[in-house]
Each structure stands twice: as C-alpha cells, then as structure tokens.
Design an enzyme around this catalytic site. Structure first.
Site, PDB file in Angstrom:
ATOM      1  N   CYS A   1      14.533  21.659  15.530  1.00  9.27           N
ATOM      2  CA  CYS A   1      15.465  22.368  16.426  1.00  9.27           C
ATOM      3  C   CYS A   1      16.450  21.382  17.065  1.00  9.27           C
ATOM      4  CB  CYS A   1      14.700  23.169  17.459  1.00  9.27           C
ATOM      5  SG  CYS A   1      15.696  24.416  18.266  1.00  9.27           S
TER       6      CYS A   1
ATOM      7  N   HIS B   1      10.553  26.364  14.330  1.00  6.27           N
ATOM      8  CA  HIS B   1       9.546  25.601  15.078  1.00  6.27           C
ATOM      9  C   HIS B   1       8.146  25.780  14.492  1.00  6.27           C
ATOM     10  CE1 HIS B   1      11.777  24.348  18.714  1.00  6.27           C
ATOM     11  NE2 HIS B   1      12.487  25.435  18.531  1.00  6.27           N
TER      12      HIS B   1
ATOM     13  N   GLU C   1       5.605  24.041  15.035  1.00  6.36           N
ATOM     14  CA  GLU C   1       4.589  23.733  16.061  1.00  6.36           C
ATOM     15  C   GLU C   1       4.314  24.931  16.967  1.00  6.36           C
ATOM     16  OE1 GLU C   1       7.692  23.050  16.269  1.00  6.36           O
ATOM     17  OE2 GLU C   1       8.355  23.129  18.351  1.00  6.36           O
TER      18      GLU C   1
END
Lengths: 81, 207
Positions: free
Chosen positions: B62, B179, B181
């Site tokens: 990002c 993302h 994560e």
C-alpha cells in the site's frame, strides 16, 4: 533573493481524475463551453542565490528530486522580475 | 507465523542482519505532495535502497508500494483512483507468476481475496515500461473478479493492465496495493494473505 513560481502538471497523456471530476461539476453548473480541465500544482519557492541562473539550477533540482514525479509530471519554472 | 519481527524507526540507519524488510501501509507525511514522496527521503530509506540494490528482499504494501515506487526501486507511479474515491473493501487478485520468492508456493491463476484500502492506487507506467514488465514476468498480481476474470469492473482503481502487484526486474522487491497482512486469520474473516507470507518464509528458509 529570487522568487520562483513553479507549475507542476500531469503529462497530457496521463488521465487526471481530479480534473475530470471538476470538469464534470462545471458542466453541471451550466458552463458547457468548458471542454477540458486539468489540475496541477502551483508552488512558490524563495531561493538565496547570486544570480537567476544559479537560482534556476537549484529550483530545477528541487523539482526533479522531489516536487515533481517525472514518471508522469512535467514542471515549468518562472522567476518574478 | 514463528518469524521474529524487528520494528525499524524511520530515523534508524541499521538494516544489518535482516532476512527481509517490509514497508507497511499508512499515510506517511500525510500523503502531502504525493503519497510516499517525502517518506522516500527518510534516513532509513537510504539504507533500505542500498539493501534492495544488494538483492535484499523488500516488500512494500500500500503506502509502502508508493514509497518504493517513489524511491525508484520499482518502475512506474501512482495516480489518484480513477473514480476519485477512497476504496476500502475486499478485492480479488489473481496470481500471475510463481517465478518469485513471494509467490513460489502459490499457483498460477489462483485467486486470492485480500482487502485494499487506498485513495492513490491507480498504477501508471508507459507502454514501453509495461511491455518490459510483461516480458520479464514482473506482474505478480492483477485485479480480477471472483471468477478470476479481468473484467473492467474488476479493475477497482483504474490501474494500467489491472496491476495490483509487481516486482523489480531482479524480483527481490515487491510492491502491492492490497493488504495481505489484513487477511491472516479465518476467525477475523479471511486468511488468504497468509499463503503469501508462507510462500515468503518457505523461500527464505531454502535460500
């Protein structure tokens, strides 16, 4: 001291979503003669230098290092006389 | 995931002893000027650039992607999303290449569901640059629909060639807008991102 006025603009081939949105809004306001809007950045820079040529060199370096992303933007420098 | 993590402050200048560096998302310096443009000059970034150029694995997620782009580690630039909206939702991305440490344990054509959260994720590169990315197999992820198709609607932010994630030529630096994560635990809704980190750990263990 020299006062530089810098215009940073998106290259003509790059889509400008902000300009497009503003253009659309202007059309809605009835300003239908407006055929296109492109939005860039205007930056004023004060430079300490002994002559304009030196000042221009410093501002050019500021533009290509940080203020403009030359992958998609152009810049234009003018000095206040 | 049984990996030791060391947090590096932006003023630090020591990147020794690391197996890889992840540049996370966020809004460094308020996104002023352009996303990532100012963060790219923080002290740690000078070390990170050297680390990446020596072949060290660097993953930018990002805002991290925007920073590695601004740093010139990966070609191209980010524009505002085509429809000018901040997009925060789960999207589908397709694995386009498994020829990288990031995707070596994934399958080509596999569709992952990963969240995005960005206002400037509209990837730009000129035609010659794009061809080079394609020829070198540098595109790792593309935005697709749930069936894995690159329909116009699936290209959430208007990115050139549906690009969601790419590497540099040497393939040690990855930049991606989604993302992974944030998709690590079924209990929290989704876990497709875990596969990406498992792939990385596996590749690092072999190396």
């Amino acid at each position: 001291m020299f006062k530089a006025k810098v215009n940073v603009t998106l290259r003509p081939s790059i889509l400008d979503p902000k300009g497009k949105a503003a253009h659309h809004a202007l059309q809605n306001l009835g300003l239908t003669n407006i055929e296109g809007v492109r939005i860039g950045k205007f930056i004023e820079i004060d430079v300490q230098a002994s002559n304009e040529e030196e000042a221009r060199g410093i501002v050019e370096s500021a533009c290509s290092k940080l203020l403009a992303n030359e992958v998609m933007e152009d810049f234009e420098i003018q000095f206040e006389s | 995931m049984n990996a030791e993590v060391k947090f590096l402050w932006h003023k630090e200048t020591d990147v020794s002893g690391l197996d890889m560096i992840i540049v996370p998302g966020g809004f460094s310096y308020g996104d002023y000027l352009r996303s990532g443009a100012i963060a790219r000059f923080s002290p740690i970034m000078q070390e990170l650039i050297g680390y990446a150029k020596r072949g060290g694995p660097v993953m930018g997620i990002c805002n991290g992607f925007q920073i590695v782009l601004e740093a010139g580690l990966i070609p191209g630039a980010m524009r505002h999303n085509e429809q000018l909206k901040f997009i925060c939702k789960d999207v589908h991305i397709r694995v386009e290449s498994t020829q990288s440490m990031y995707t070596s344990s994934l399958h080509k054509g596999q569709v992952l569901t990963i969240p995005v959260s960005h206002g400037e994720g509209n990837y730009y590169i000129d035609n010659d640059g794009l061809k080079e990315l394609q020829d070198n197999d540098q595109v790792l992820f593309r935005y697709v629909n749930a069936h894995g198709e690159t329909t116009p609607e699936a290209n959430i932010n208007g990115s050139v060639d549906h690009i969601a994630g790419i590497t540099n030529k040497q393939k040690n630096v990855l930049g991606m807008m989604p993302h992974p994560e944030r998709a690590m635990e079924q209990l929290l809704g989704k876990e497709d991102g875990k596969q990406l980190f498992e792939s990385i750990l596996q590749a690092l263990a072999v190396a």
